[in-house]
Design an enzyme around this catalytic site. Structure first.
Site, short mmCIF file in Angstrom:
data_model
loop_
_atom_site.label_atom_id
_atom_site.label_comp_id
_atom_site.label_asym_id
_atom_site.label_seq_id
_atom_site.Cartn_x
_atom_site.Cartn_y
_atom_site.Cartn_z
N LYS A 86 0.72 -1.34 0.23
CA LYS A 86 0.02 0.19 0.09
C LYS A 86 0.69 1.26 0.15
CE LYS A 86 -4.40 0.21 2.48
NZ LYS A 86 -5.29 0.44 3.70
O1 G3P Z 1 -9.05 1.03 4.76
C1 G3P Z 1 -9.24 2.49 5.02
C2 G3P Z 1 -9.88 2.57 6.13
O2 G3P Z 1 -9.03 2.04 7.33
C3 G3P Z 1 -10.05 4.04 6.71
O3 G3P Z 1 -11.06 3.98 7.45
O4 G3P Z 1 -12.63 4.88 9.31
O5 G3P Z 1 -10.32 5.49 9.21
O6 G3P Z 1 -11.98 6.51 7.55
P1 G3P Z 1 -11.41 5.39 8.43
#
Ligand code: G3P
Length: 215
Positions: A86
């Site tokens: 990533k």
């Molecule tokens: O895969 C990306 C994810 O982990 C981000 O999620 O909830 O931190 O916006 P969030």
């Protein structure tokens, strides 16, 4: 649509893998920290995840410049065949993506918030591109429309890069991106739990069993 679990926690990953619910794993530095993984144990931890899940497992580089990103990526890529590197959607990340694609190392361009960022990731040969729906919607923009536009652009030009929708706030959003044709959704364990539940299913089952006892 493939379903990945968005977690670095071995217990959570093992649980949903044993149910047969998940096709892959995504992690990020926040999730690695949340799972309490120390830097010295990271590669060993990833190796365990790659043994549990046969599908793709994304690990994000910590470096922020092209050369150190490449070095870190090559080290991770040796952990297992199903590792995906990533990289953030930055100049360094996209350049590293192009170089790694040339070496047949799988890549996932993350922190994508616009269709043009997604298009550039595809042009650099990314295996996967990760638009963050929830964070777009947190900022009061339309995260679902972002996936619609990515799908249109990728289909227009036959890009092989997979769209991995991420950062969900509700399971309604997951149904919406499935209709649009997102290739993959990565979902937190909390949201995965809500996938198969519906109150009418429970009520209906209770009635069936009650009726069965009567007759
Ligand atoms: O895969 C990306 C994810 O982990 C981000 O999620 O909830 O931190 O916006 P969030």
């Amino acid at each position: 649509m493939l379903i990945y679990i968005d977690s670095a926690n071995i217990e959570e990953i093992s649980k949903y893998q044993s149910y047969g619910f998940i096709d892959g794993v995504t992690t990020n530095p926040s999730l690695i920290a949340k799972a309490g993984i120390k830097p010295k144990n990271l590669k060993n931890h990833l190796s365990k995840i790659c043994e549990i899940v046969k599908g793709l497992v994304s690990i994000e580089v910590y470096a922020t410049n092209y050369e150190p990103m490449l070095q870190e990526a090559i080290e991770y890529s040796m952990i297992a065949k199903n590792i995906v590197i990533k990289l953030p959607c930055t100049e360094g990340g996209l350049r590293a993506c192009k170089t790694l694609s040339g070496k047949n190392i799988k890549t996932n361009i993350t922190l994508v918030f616009s269709p043009l960022q997604a298009m550039m990731a595809a042009k650099m040969g990314a295996t996967i591109v990760s638009p963050f729906i929830g964070r777009v919607e947190d900022a009061l923009f339309d995260g679902i429309e972002l996936i619609t536009q990515c799908r249109e652009i990728f289909d227009n030009y036959d890009f092989e890069t997979k769209i991995l929708s991420a950062s969900f706030r509700s399971n309604k959003q997951i149904a919406q991106i499935a209709r649009i044709g997102s290739d993959i959704a990565t979902v937190s364990p909390e949201l995965l739990d809500t996938f198969i539940k519906h109150p009418f299913t429970d009520i209906g089952l209770e009635k069936f069993l009650k009726d069965a006892k009567i007759h």
